[in-house]
Scaffold this active site. Structure first.
Site, mmCIF file in Angstrom:
data_model
loop_
_atom_site.group_PDB
_atom_site.id
_atom_site.type_symbol
_atom_site.label_atom_id
_atom_site.label_comp_id
_atom_site.label_asym_id
_atom_site.label_seq_id
_atom_site.Cartn_x
_atom_site.Cartn_y
_atom_site.Cartn_z
ATOM 1 N N GLY A 15 -35.111 12.114 -72.280
ATOM 2 C CA GLY A 15 -35.783 12.183 -70.985
ATOM 3 C C GLY A 15 -35.237 13.252 -70.047
ATOM 4 O O GLY A 15 -35.376 13.141 -68.833
ATOM 5 N N ASP B 127 -48.808 20.715 -81.403
ATOM 6 C CA ASP B 127 -48.476 22.032 -80.818
ATOM 7 C C ASP B 127 -49.619 23.047 -80.957
ATOM 8 O O ASP B 127 -49.378 24.221 -81.243
ATOM 9 C CB ASP B 127 -47.211 22.625 -81.506
ATOM 10 C CG ASP B 127 -46.031 21.665 -81.446
ATOM 11 O OD1 ASP B 127 -45.911 20.920 -80.463
ATOM 12 O OD2 ASP B 127 -45.231 21.675 -82.405
ATOM 13 N N GLU C 64 -37.070 25.835 -70.091
ATOM 14 C CA GLU C 64 -38.078 24.772 -70.010
ATOM 15 C C GLU C 64 -38.079 24.122 -68.631
ATOM 16 O O GLU C 64 -39.122 23.719 -68.118
ATOM 17 C CB GLU C 64 -37.783 23.679 -71.043
ATOM 18 C CG GLU C 64 -38.013 24.098 -72.469
ATOM 19 C CD GLU C 64 -37.807 22.932 -73.429
ATOM 20 O OE1 GLU C 64 -38.178 21.799 -73.092
ATOM 21 O OE2 GLU C 64 -37.260 23.161 -74.518
ATOM 22 N N HIS D 138 -43.196 22.880 -75.842
ATOM 23 C CA HIS D 138 -42.577 23.024 -77.164
ATOM 24 C C HIS D 138 -41.486 24.090 -77.059
ATOM 25 O O HIS D 138 -41.710 25.142 -76.443
ATOM 26 C CB HIS D 138 -43.635 23.426 -78.201
ATOM 27 C CG HIS D 138 -43.054 23.558 -79.569
ATOM 28 N ND1 HIS D 138 -42.684 22.470 -80.325
ATOM 29 C CD2 HIS D 138 -42.720 24.657 -80.297
ATOM 30 C CE1 HIS D 138 -42.156 22.887 -81.457
ATOM 31 N NE2 HIS D 138 -42.167 24.203 -81.474
ATOM 32 N N ASN E 160 -48.065 19.511 -72.939
ATOM 33 C CA ASN E 160 -46.829 19.354 -73.709
ATOM 34 C C ASN E 160 -45.998 20.619 -73.528
ATOM 35 O O ASN E 160 -46.525 21.680 -73.185
ATOM 36 C CB ASN E 160 -47.180 19.174 -75.193
ATOM 37 C CG ASN E 160 -45.948 18.959 -76.061
ATOM 38 O OD1 ASN E 160 -45.028 18.222 -75.688
ATOM 39 N ND2 ASN E 160 -45.892 19.624 -77.196
HETATM 40 C C1 GRF Z 1 -37.510 19.660 -75.253
HETATM 41 O O1 GRF Z 1 -36.826 20.546 -76.085
HETATM 42 C C2 GRF Z 1 -38.985 19.864 -75.401
HETATM 43 O O2 GRF Z 1 -39.312 21.166 -75.739
HETATM 44 C C3 GRF Z 1 -39.370 18.907 -76.468
HETATM 45 O O3 GRF Z 1 -38.524 17.789 -76.252
HETATM 46 C C4 GRF Z 1 -37.325 18.232 -75.661
HETATM 47 C C5 GRF Z 1 -36.988 17.434 -74.446
HETATM 48 O O4 GRF Z 1 -36.798 16.112 -74.782
HETATM 49 N N1 GRF Z 1 -40.779 18.625 -76.411
HETATM 50 P P1 GRF Z 1 -36.096 15.160 -73.715
HETATM 51 O O5 GRF Z 1 -36.774 15.361 -72.397
HETATM 52 O O6 GRF Z 1 -34.650 15.536 -73.640
HETATM 53 O O7 GRF Z 1 -36.284 13.762 -74.271
#
Ligand code: GRF
Length: 206
Positions: free
Chosen positions: A14, A150, A179, A109, A107
């Site tokens: 999360g 994706d 991100e 990725h 989403n």
């Molecule tokens: C990130 O690397 C994202 O790109 C992928 O999940 C990761 C984040 O997971 N979709 P979280 O928020 O740490 O659970």
């Protein structure tokens, strides 16, 4: 204009949820989170929802006989919470998107789609594959979600360098920093009604 109501779907740590909450709290993300949904009771990220008194639902794929049934339960929950946008944040299950949510599920990725993505590319597997291939840049992609992994129209991408001494871990942390900028930026574009899906492309108005 009302703030965008987000359902944040998680499966694991999360960190993206935490990032959204921080951005909302200090006014950098024009949204609110009326519901966090996890497909696992053990998702560590649920702690961030609890700490901020955000309602939580657990919807486990194992309790449904098909992806369609699981997805129905997920989107019924989103409808009940009257959300505008469903945000996958480290959510690992495939969903079937119902008609009323087409263009309303996003989403992120951790690679530059269409490279190093699709089924089986998650977590550090993505970054190991980038390093093994010898790519010089990587990054992250925020995209609308369709019924394949994706695959939907790309909203934005940001790049990071791949360094010669990178491990999957060091590259992952460089990508994740990016991100943390890219995902709120993309959601703010949607909140300001600046994105328009045209076929496979997303037009961004100034
Ligand atoms: C990130 O690397 C994202 O790109 C992928 O999940 C990761 C984040 O997971 N979709 P979280 O928020 O740490 O659970």
């Amino acid at each position: 204009m009302n703030r965008l109501r987000l359902a944040v779907l998680i499966s694991g740590t999360g960190r993206s949820l935490k990032n959204f909450i921080e951005h909302i709290d200090d006014g950098r993300l024009d949204a609110e989170i009326p519901i966090v949904v996890s497909n696992s009771q053990d998702a560590k990220g649920l702690q961030y929802a609890e700490m901020h008194s955000i309602p939580i639902r657990i919807i486990r794929a194992e309790d449904y006989k098909s992806t369609a049934d699981f997805s129905n339960a997920m989107f019924d929950c989103c409808r009940l919470s009257k959300v505008d946008l469903v945000v996958l944040a480290g959510f690992v299950k495939l969903l079937s998107i119902p008609n009323d949510f087409v263009g309303k599920v996003v989403n992120i990725h951790p690679s530059l789609i269409p490279s190093f993505c699709g089924k089986g590319y998650y977590g550090n597997r993505v970054h190991s594959a980038v390093i093994t291939y010898g790519a010089k840049i990587s990054g992250c992609t925020v995209h609308f979600v369709d019924n394949e992994y994706d695959n939907g129209p790309i909203i934005l991408q940001k790049t990071v360098p791949v360094k010669e001494d990178d491990t999957a871990e060091t590259l992952a942390s460089r990508v994740f920093e990016m991100e943390c900028i890219a995902y709120p930026e993309a959601i703010n574009l949607i909140a300001k009604r600046k994105t328009q899906i045209v076929g496979r492309r997303v037009k961004i108005s100034p």
